[in-house]
Design an enzyme around this catalytic site. Structure first.
Site, mmCIF file in Angstrom:
data_model
loop_
_atom_site.group_PDB
_atom_site.id
_atom_site.type_symbol
_atom_site.label_atom_id
_atom_site.label_comp_id
_atom_site.label_asym_id
_atom_site.label_seq_id
_atom_site.Cartn_x
_atom_site.Cartn_y
_atom_site.Cartn_z
ATOM 1 N N GLU A 52 0.839 -1.200 0.000
ATOM 2 C CA GLU A 52 0.000 0.000 0.000
ATOM 3 C C GLU A 52 0.878 1.257 0.000
ATOM 4 O OE1 GLU A 52 -2.630 0.103 3.387
ATOM 5 O OE2 GLU A 52 -3.689 1.885 2.646
ATOM 6 N N ASN A 205 -12.378 -1.244 -0.234
ATOM 7 C CA ASN A 205 -11.621 -1.791 0.892
ATOM 8 C C ASN A 205 -12.262 -1.316 2.194
ATOM 9 O OD1 ASN A 205 -9.000 -2.727 2.362
ATOM 10 N ND2 ASN A 205 -9.201 -0.588 2.969
ATOM 11 N N GLU A 206 -12.537 -2.225 3.082
ATOM 12 C CA GLU A 206 -13.094 -1.873 4.393
ATOM 13 C C GLU A 206 -14.133 -0.761 4.245
ATOM 14 O OE1 GLU A 206 -10.030 -1.388 7.401
ATOM 15 O OE2 GLU A 206 -9.317 -3.429 7.099
ATOM 16 N N TYR A 279 -6.312 -9.396 11.652
ATOM 17 C CA TYR A 279 -5.036 -9.039 12.274
ATOM 18 C C TYR A 279 -4.957 -9.621 13.683
ATOM 19 C CZ TYR A 279 -4.001 -5.577 8.649
ATOM 20 O OH TYR A 279 -3.697 -4.960 7.462
ATOM 21 N N GLU A 333 -5.835 -9.173 4.021
ATOM 22 C CA GLU A 333 -4.929 -8.526 4.980
ATOM 23 C C GLU A 333 -4.846 -9.430 6.198
ATOM 24 O OE1 GLU A 333 -5.551 -4.360 5.898
ATOM 25 O OE2 GLU A 333 -6.307 -3.965 3.869
HETATM 26 O O1 AHR Z 1 -2.676 -2.483 6.539
HETATM 27 C C1 AHR Z 1 -2.966 -1.237 7.135
HETATM 28 C C2 AHR Z 1 -4.445 -0.876 7.059
HETATM 29 O O2 AHR Z 1 -5.194 -1.774 7.819
HETATM 30 C C3 AHR Z 1 -5.078 -0.956 5.700
HETATM 31 O O3 AHR Z 1 -4.866 0.184 4.943
HETATM 32 C C4 AHR Z 1 -6.526 -1.091 6.028
HETATM 33 O O4 AHR Z 1 -7.256 -1.760 5.028
HETATM 34 C C5 AHR Z 1 -6.526 -1.831 7.351
HETATM 35 O O5 AHR Z 1 -7.358 -1.208 8.267
#
Ligand code: AHR
Length: 534
Positions: A52, A205-206, A279, A333
């Site tokens: 990114e 995205n999100e 995550y 992600e």
């Molecule tokens: O990877 C960092 C950020 O985490 C990304 O831009 C976003 O999609 C997520 O919240």
């Protein structure tokens, strides 16, 4: 020796005494692999990447510029190209992330000077650091990176601040033959007569968060508008919709339900993939990232193992709307996200030290993906360089692989192989966690088969004890075997610019006894075993 291992050692010794013999190889773990039941292909795209325009991922990470003294190919760091080729990088997701929903692709085409534009991450960059987007790295440079490393492009469309027309023009720019549309002729004039042939398209995205703060119904409406008139040029697109809200423990299922409910009855808007971000979120931890104790070690690895539960829950839910499971999961992600404070440099936003602990987290996560090869079509580590769960750290002419890199190398044999069921019999570990101690698997792993070769990857998370494993094949015989290991005497070990080889791969002895593979796995280690089956 801790109590568990004392118990385990006692049990093994007792068994030997009862038999009147000292066992030649007392196994702590019995593993049964069933090559005859090889199942779905493990998509090579599970070993994918995410890059990114954030901090130093692109600028100072991948892109050094054509005039740089740092070795490069057309502005792309040569060392990055070489190392990505070595692990067979299958794809890159680009340009974001949150950045994608503010990105206008036309800013990144044509020769200099390209416009300087706002970057979403500017708002989080420390004072004094210029994080204006220079647009030097645009679609042509991105496709050049893909071609140089043999990877496929996966583009994230701007749904948050763009329009269906802007998106469709981008598709034309990428995929239409130069003589069919003016916008494609423009691509040719900008140096690329051949179409980019982009198959993977993420629609936003999100969108529940930085991508527009929408409700699932609102997003579903936009999704339909973005994909319905998708320009029909080769290759057939693989369309990925935004999935569950939240990206760690706070993830909820309402978004997924709301989205699929709102899509019912539509007949033109295919959803091939559902994006899920997961995550291992330690941003609120009190511990430093580079120095931690046993509790921190096990917490991170246990959270990685939870990926399995998250996948299973979402899969079951998706089945309510899509019983044949056309839509697969795209975990675009994932990684361990620690608290700020130990960045490589202030401009390297969200960079963090990566230790042996993160390598083991990577291994257990990949094993989960492999075991769910029927569900996960793609996964993208966040992010490949200089950000969160990185394979590399780079700054100027300094560069190092992190321990995470080596796990990608160790798992290469699984890419495109067929997942093979394995049964692991091993004592659970009692480890610090919760309000006292908690249980976790003493050994975890996955197996696959390709061209008569069995790939087996195993992780021993114990900080206290090595273990011995005996691997039996339910069919066929192990004719040859070899293994490599990733470990270090210090659980906090990592590679730095000054000591780039502190953590690296080493060969590991294996023995074959009557067609069974026997291996001694060190403590806190990942092992990759390759077995030729006859
Ligand atoms: O990877 C960092 C950020 O985490 C990304 O831009 C976003 O999609 C997520 O919240």
């Amino acid at each position: 020796m801790n109590r568990r291992n004392l118990l385990r050692a006692t049990a093994c010794t007792t068994a030997g005494l009862l038999a009147g013999l000292r066992p030649a190889f007392a196994a702590d773990a019995e593993i049964e692999v069933s090559p005859q039941d090889a199942g779905p292909e493990i998509s090579p795209h599970i070993y994918g990447h995410f890059i990114e325009h954030l901090g130093a991922v692109i600028y100072d990470g991948i892109w050094v510029g054509r005039d740089s003294k740092i070795a490069n190919v057309d502005g792309i760091r040569r060392r990055f190209i070489e190392d990505m080729k070595r692990i067979g990088a299958p794809n890159y997701r680009w340009p974001g992330g949150c950045f994608a929903d503010g990105y206008h692709w036309r800013d990144g085409i044509g020769r200099a000077p390209r416009p300087r534009t706002y970057n979403y991450w500017q708002g989080q960059t420390p004072p004094g650091v210029d994080h204006t987007e220079t647009n030097q790295f645009g679609i042509h440079e991105f496709i050049r990176l893909c071609r140089l490393t043999g990877a496929e492009p996966y583009l994230a469309a701007n749904v948050g601040s763009g329009s269906p027309q802007e998106f469709h023009d981008w598709v034309l720019y990428c995929n239409a033959p130069a003589n069919t549309a003016s916008v494609a002729a423009e691509r040719a004039a900008n140096g690329d007569p051949e179409p980019f042939s982009v198959k993977w398209w993420g629609v936003g995205n999100e969108s529940w968060g930085c991508g527009g703060d929408m409700k699932p119904q609102e997003y579903a409406t936009l999704y339909r508008r973005f994909v319905t008139q998708f320009p029909a040029y080769a290759p057939r697109p693989y369309l990925v919709a935004v999935g569950p809200r939240g990206h760690s423990r706070d993830m909820d299922l309402e978004w997924t339900t709301g989205f699929f409910e709102a899509m019912q009855g539509g007949h033109r808007s295919r959803v091939d993939g559902l994006s899920m971000h997961f995550y291992t979120d330690f941003r609120n931890s009190k511990e430093k990232v580079s120095t931690f104790g046993a509790r921190g070690w096990y917490d991170v690895i246990r959270e990685g193992l939870r990926t399995e539960n998250v996948i299973e829950r979402h899969w079951a839910l998706m089945g309510n709307y899509d019983p044949n499971h056309h839509t697969k999961l795209i975990v675009d992600e994932w990684g361990v996200w620690y608290r700020p404070g130990e960045e490589t440099a202030p401009a390297h936003l969200l960079s963090q030290p990566l230790t042996l602990r993160d390598a083991l987290h990577t291994a257990v996560t990949f094993d989960v993906f492999n075991r769910h090869a029927d569900k996960v079509a793609m996964a993208n580590v966040a992010q490949t360089i200089n950000c969160i769960h990185s394979l590399f750290l780079a700054q100027g002419d300094r560069f190092t692989r992190t321990p995470v890199y080596y796990v990608f190398e160790m798992y290469k044999n699984h890419m495109g192989a067929r997942a093979v069921p394995l049964k692991v019999r091993c004592d659970e570990l009692s480890v610090p966690g919760g309000d006292g101690t908690v249980k976790m698997p003493g050994l975890s792993g996955s197996a696959s088969l390709k061209d008569g070769k069995l790939a087996l990857t195993l992780t021993n998370p114990s900080l206290d004890s090595p273990l011995t494993a005996r691997i039996k094949l339910a069919s066929g015989t192990a004719a040859e075997a070899r293994a490599i290991v990733l470990t270090h005497a210090d659980m906090t070990a990592r590679n730095t610019f000054d000591r780039p080889e502190e953590v690296k791969l080493a060969p590991l002895p294996v023995s074959l006894r009557g067609g069974t593979v026997e291996v001694a796995i060190p403590k806190h280690a990942v092992v990759s075993i390759e077995v030729r089956v006859s």
